[in-house]
Design an enzyme around this catalytic site. Structure first.
Site, short mmCIF file in Angstrom:
data_model
loop_
_atom_site.label_atom_id
_atom_site.label_comp_id
_atom_site.label_asym_id
_atom_site.label_seq_id
_atom_site.Cartn_x
_atom_site.Cartn_y
_atom_site.Cartn_z
N HIS A 109 -13.39 10.35 -1.35
CA HIS A 109 -13.20 11.77 -1.67
C HIS A 109 -14.34 12.16 -2.60
O HIS A 109 -14.82 11.31 -3.38
CB HIS A 109 -11.91 12.02 -2.46
N ASP A 112 -13.84 10.97 -6.10
CA ASP A 112 -13.85 9.51 -6.34
C ASP A 112 -15.25 9.07 -6.72
O ASP A 112 -15.44 8.18 -7.54
CB ASP A 112 -13.52 8.70 -5.07
N HIS A 279 2.32 6.34 6.39
CA HIS A 279 2.81 7.70 6.65
C HIS A 279 3.70 7.71 7.89
O HIS A 279 4.68 8.46 7.95
CB HIS A 279 1.65 8.67 6.84
C1 XLS Z 1 -2.48 10.01 0.80
C2 XLS Z 1 -3.50 9.88 1.82
C3 XLS Z 1 -4.92 9.95 1.32
C4 XLS Z 1 -5.87 10.24 2.44
C5 XLS Z 1 -7.21 10.73 2.02
O1 XLS Z 1 -1.33 9.72 1.01
O2 XLS Z 1 -3.28 8.71 2.53
O3 XLS Z 1 -5.27 8.77 0.66
O4 XLS Z 1 -6.03 9.14 3.26
O5 XLS Z 1 -7.14 11.94 1.36
NI NI Z 2 -4.54 7.90 3.99
NI NI Z 3 -1.12 7.54 2.12
#
Ligand code: XLS
Ligand code: NI
Ligand code: NI
Length: 449
Positions: A109, A112, A279
């Site tokens: 990011h 980061d 996720h």
């Molecule tokens: C958060 C996300 C994040 C994305 C990138 O849950 O996984 O890390 O991969 O913004």
């Molecule tokens: Ni992610």
């Molecule tokens: Ni994540």
């Protein structure tokens, strides 16, 4: 020439290039299954797997959790006098780590890699300066950028979202970040640009105009796409679905939801899916289910390779370690023809009590080994062909005759009903799905027998 990069100072002293030593090795700092140059199914392991190190978890996250302060000391942070010096040291540490590990890619990011300044212009200046340096390091080492992205969720100004924020001023500030992050990604030859919906969702419908927010999100993504294409970006845009956390309901809930969104707003030509294992689990899906869903829509892109803790329902972002799960995932990935622009990005962090510098290596080695083993298993499944043959045969009544006519759209409902009526009930449909048989042979492949 050393086979790894060291910048202003060596941040992981005592650890050299990580080598493949094979499954019998008891060296925690060696690969047991990942043998980069080994050819599996006509392609080198490294070209199948395209591992990426995630900047945020590996070089920024410090073990902080809602109950306690940081536990992991990053020397590149503590030995710097200014935030920009810290960012330079972090870049040195990152390239040292990535090259010692032998990953070919990384992902970051904007915030980061470079600190936010006092103004948007200063923030952009910081990002340009650090990514100029990153470009030099990439050229010197051959490490490549899998994707770039912008962090438009951590800063308090994004507490009501970024592109879906009810305040136009915040949307514009998010755009300032995205534009600079796209420029940086293009400069670094990034293969992709990711949009994870941060706080794009809602906490309460009582204060939310959902239709308007989704329209704004689509508008925002369209103009970001147009800008990047105008600047010559040829790579893929990814949406990374997540059902919840940090908002109660994230708009990019899961793969199927995102596919519907992309198609509704006409974004499906440029955007694909970046699927994260953890996720998928939060959305009550198997990881492989999400991969196959994207593949079926022609929108498979990239992977955030991690795992959750099935019994607590958080995004714990642990390193993948289940060979069963990596094998199932690799099977879906091989079936769709493998990665083009995408790869396996370890969006994973070491645990709060993993405080030894070597732990970051050990975690990545385990994740890479898990996917290498998964690749070998999936390749055995495909080479042997028993499972695919079973599936093909299961649908064979559509390969010819009336079944084929139906698939082609050549049967009306009256015609189809006539065929059913004429055939009668008999034993039609009472065919075994053979699930346990297939699970048993999958397990044989798993053990390589
Ligand atoms: C958060 C996300 C994040 C994305 C990138 O849950 O996984 O890390 O991969 O913004
Ligand atoms: Ni992610
Ligand atoms: Ni994540």
């Amino acid at each position: 020439m050393a086979d790894y990069f060291v910048g202003s100072k060596e941040y992981f002293p005592g650890i050299g290039k990580i080598k493949y030593e094979g499954p019998k090795s008891d060296n925690p700092l060696a690969f047991k299954y990942y043998d980069a140059e080994k050819v599996v199914g006509g392609k080198k392991m490294k070209d199948h797997l395209k591992f990426a190190v995630a900047y945020w978890h590996s070089f920024c996250a410090d073990g902080t959790d809602p109950f306690g302060a940081s536990t992991i000391i990053h020397p590149w942070k503590t030995d710097a006098k200014t935030p920009m010096e810290g960012a330079e040291h972090k870049l040195d540490a990152a390239f040292e780590f990535i090259t010692k590990l032998g990953a070919e890619f990384y992902a970051f990011h904007d915030r980061d890699i470079a600190p936010e300044g006092e103004t948007p212009a200063e923030s952009e200046k910081n990002l340009i300066a650090i990514t100029d340096k990153a470009k030099k390091y990439q050229d010197a080492t051959g490490v490549k950028l899998l994707w770039g992205t912008a962090n438009i969720f951590t800063n308090p100004r994004f507490l009501n979202g970024a592109a879906t924020n009810p305040e136009f001023g915040v949307v514009a500030l998010a755009a300032a970040q995205i534009k600079a992050a796209i420029d940086a990604t293009i400069k670094l030859g990034g293969a992709g640009y990711t949009f994870w919906g941060g706080r794009e969702g809602y906490m309460s419908l009582l204060n939310t105009d959902m239709k308007r927010e989704k329209d704004h999100l689509a508008k925002f993504l369209s103009i970001a796409r147009d800008y990047a294409r105008k600047q010559g970006f040829k790579g893929a845009f990814y949406i990374e679905p997540k059902p919840m956390e940090p908002t109660k309901h994230q708009y990019d809930f899961d793969t199927e939801t995102v596919i519907g969104f992309l198609r509704y707003y006409g974004l499906d030509k440029d955007f694909r899916l970046n699927i994260e294992a953890n996720h998928a689990e939060l959305a009550n899906h198997d990881f492989a289910h999400e991969l196959e869903t994207a593949a079926a829509a022609g929108l498979f892109g990239s992977v955030d390779a991690n795992r959750g803790e099935p019994r607590n329902g958080w995004d714990t972002d642990q390193f993948p370690n289940s060979y069963y799960e990596t094998a199932a995932a690799m099977l879906s990935i091989l079936k769709v023809g493998g990665f083009t622009t995408g790869g396996l990005n370890f969006d994973a962090k070491i645990r709060r009590n993993s405080v030894d510098p070597a732990d970051l290596f050990i975690a990545h080695i385990g994740g890479m080994d898990a996917f290498a083993a998964g690749l070998e298993i999936a390749n055995r499944v495909i080479t042997d062909g028993k499972i695919a043959g079973f599936v093909k045969n299961r649908y064979s009544s559509f390969d010819s005759g009336d079944g084929a006519q139906f698939e082609k759209g050549g049967l009306t409902l009256e015609a189809l009903s006539g065929i059913g009526t004429k055939a009668g009930y008999g034993k039609t449909g009472l065919t075994s799905g053979k699930q346990e048989y297939l699970e048993n042979i999958f397990n044989q492949y798993l053990l390589g027998l």
